[in-house]
Design an enzyme around this catalytic site. Structure first.
Site, mmCIF file in Angstrom:
data_model
loop_
_atom_site.group_PDB
_atom_site.id
_atom_site.type_symbol
_atom_site.label_atom_id
_atom_site.label_comp_id
_atom_site.label_asym_id
_atom_site.label_seq_id
_atom_site.Cartn_x
_atom_site.Cartn_y
_atom_site.Cartn_z
ATOM 1 N N CYS A 230 -43.645 -18.718 29.506
ATOM 2 C CA CYS A 230 -43.643 -17.255 29.556
ATOM 3 C C CYS A 230 -43.929 -16.772 30.981
ATOM 4 O O CYS A 230 -44.860 -17.252 31.631
ATOM 5 C CB CYS A 230 -44.682 -16.695 28.593
ATOM 6 S SG CYS A 230 -44.443 -17.246 26.882
ATOM 7 N N ASP B 159 -62.467 -16.922 29.685
ATOM 8 C CA ASP B 159 -61.076 -17.349 29.656
ATOM 9 C C ASP B 159 -60.309 -16.819 30.860
ATOM 10 O O ASP B 159 -59.362 -17.453 31.331
ATOM 11 C CB ASP B 159 -60.452 -16.845 28.346
ATOM 12 C CG ASP B 159 -59.008 -17.267 28.179
ATOM 13 O OD1 ASP B 159 -58.699 -18.423 28.477
ATOM 14 O OD2 ASP B 159 -58.193 -16.437 27.734
ATOM 15 N N CYS C 128 -66.871 5.697 37.498
ATOM 16 C CA CYS C 128 -66.910 5.232 36.112
ATOM 17 C C CYS C 128 -68.173 5.707 35.406
ATOM 18 O O CYS C 128 -68.127 6.142 34.248
ATOM 19 C CB CYS C 128 -66.842 3.707 36.056
ATOM 20 S SG CYS C 128 -65.252 3.016 36.559
#
Length: 437
Positions: A42, A298, A339
């Site tokens: 991909c 991850d 933020c």
């Protein structure tokens, strides 16, 4: 033993991990049993290049010895009643069914009395067959199937090693899983192309009987620091989510479950968002490679975030290390002022740290690349979320909002302004859920 030359971050900080006091009661580890090895190619996959972290010729295969060491330590360290084993990749089905049969046996061997164990498998589906599906059903696996929408959108980036389209093979897997009654959700990567067709994507999944959907934005930078050609633009991401939400909130609440919408509702009822991307802090979802190497996340499988190897350092020391706890808290502590002053911070919490490479309008670093999209989305859904939150507080299902909104395509409101509010509060509709819309 680890084949890398990484130096554990705990050692760089002058000592090993801290005491069990820093250990969270529960944590999650994504297992990469075949490392980054995959049978597809991909375009947007960020994990295929992780092969470069290890010497050429490395056998990317989680051995039974390492699997048993992890299972024993992982279950022993948990102080929660239910524990999840998550198998990802690369492509984990390349390990074959016998590997997973062994994994199930080891889980039962080391399971604490009364502990519930669940398993998840993220797959491209290409290798699934009836035998696989019977196994997954028997052992109650939750399967995440990677599918990016209808054929012309899925095949834009999800190709095999020969550059051939994969839609037909993945669609076949979807039907196999459904026929066998396997619990499944769809993981759809929202990229530069399919983000322009939100309703085509969503309505395709609905027409195929999909009930659970995760939308994940494709965000990746090239070596020059610029985003790749397949990276979704911030505005596209926000528009995509808003368009899908408008269709969902009028027709499918309680029937189809979209992860981003469920997590947003958690924020609106005052709970901590359960998805790490929008939680205030992170650090409790780690990643383990084929040889026992543990990394902070991850999305941070790099030498800078290498914690150590579970065969040489106990898992509890790695997860509870000062480095890993600081990594998790930094998500909250490093937010720029822009933020911290944002009205939708309670729902967004700055998004994933991996995407914080933009600058604020004031020129401060650390702004999420997708900020404009998230701000648009969370602002747009606010009125509907307040209604659903009120429904829940009044012990009514959020799906009642569909009657309140009227026609599926946003037609005339069916509740009179002075009528009792359908949320059950006892107030007039104009003074309750209509207020602020």
């Amino acid at each position: 033993m680890s084949t890398t030359t990484f130096i554990p971050q705990a050692a760089l900080l002058g000592g090993k991990a801290t005491s069990r006091a820093l250990m969270p009661p529960g944590f999650h580890v994504m297992l990469k049993p075949h490392g980054p090895i995959c049978n597809l190619d991909c375009s947007y996959c960020f994990y295929l290049r992780k092969e470069d972290l290890y010497p050429e010729g490395t056998p990317f295969r989680l051995s039974e010895e390492v699997l048993e060491a992890f299972t024993r330590q992982y279950l022993a360290a948990q102080r929660v009643p239910e524990v999840t084993f998550a198998f990802q990749g690369g492509e984990p089905t390349l390990m074959g069914l016998d590997f997973f049969r062994t994994a199930i046996a080891l889980q039962e061997k080391y399971r604490k009395p009364g502990m519930r164990i669940s398993n998840t498998l993220q797959t491209n589906g290409v290798l699934l067959n009836d035998e696989w599906c019977r196994f997954l059903k028997e052992h109650r696996f939750l399967v995440g199937l990677s599918l990016d929408g209808p054929r012309h959108l899925h095949d834009a980036y999800r190709v095999d090693k020969g550059g051939n389209p994969t839609f037909d093979r993945v669609y076949r897997a979807l039907k196999l899983l459904q026929r066998h009654g396997v619990d499944l959700n769809i993981l759809c990567v929202v990229n530069r192309i399919n983000s322009e067709h939100p309703l085509d994507v969503y309505c395709f999944f609905r027409s195929e009987g999909v009930q659970f959907i995760q939308f994940v934005p494709a965000v990746e930078r090239a070596s020059n620091g610029e985003v790749t050609e397949w990276t979704v633009r911030p505005e596209q991401w926000g528009q995509f989510l808003c368009a899908v939400f408008e269709e969902w909130v009028r027709r499918d609440v309680g029937r189809i479950f979209v992860q981003h919408f469920d997590v947003a509702l958690e924020a609106w009822v005052g709970a901590e968002p359960s998805l790490c991307v929008h939680a205030r802090t992170c650090g409790n979802c780690l990643a383990m490679e084929h040889n026992g190497d543990l990394f902070s996340c991850d999305h941070f499988v790099t030498p800078d975030y290498y914690l150590g190897n579970i065969q040489t350092t106990p898992l509890t020391e790695l997860v509870g290390s000062t480095f890993q706890r600081a990594f998790g808290n930094d998500k909250r502590d490093s937010l720029p002022r822009y933020c911290r002053e944002c009205p939708v911070l309670f729902a967004c919490n700055g998004g994933c740290p991996k995407d914080r490479f933009a600058t604020t309008p004031d020129g401060d670093p650390g702004l999420n690349y997708l900020c404009a999209g998230y701000r648009k989305f969370f602002t747009h859904i606010g009125p509907a979320m307040r209604i659903m939150a009120d429904l829940l507080r009044n012990r009514r299902p959020p799906a009642a909002i569909m009657d309140m909104l009227g026609a599926p395509q946003g037609g005339a409101q069916t509740v009179a302004r002075n009528a009792p509010c359908p949320c059950g509060s006892g107030k007039k509709y104009k003074l309750c859920c209509l207020k602020g819309r």
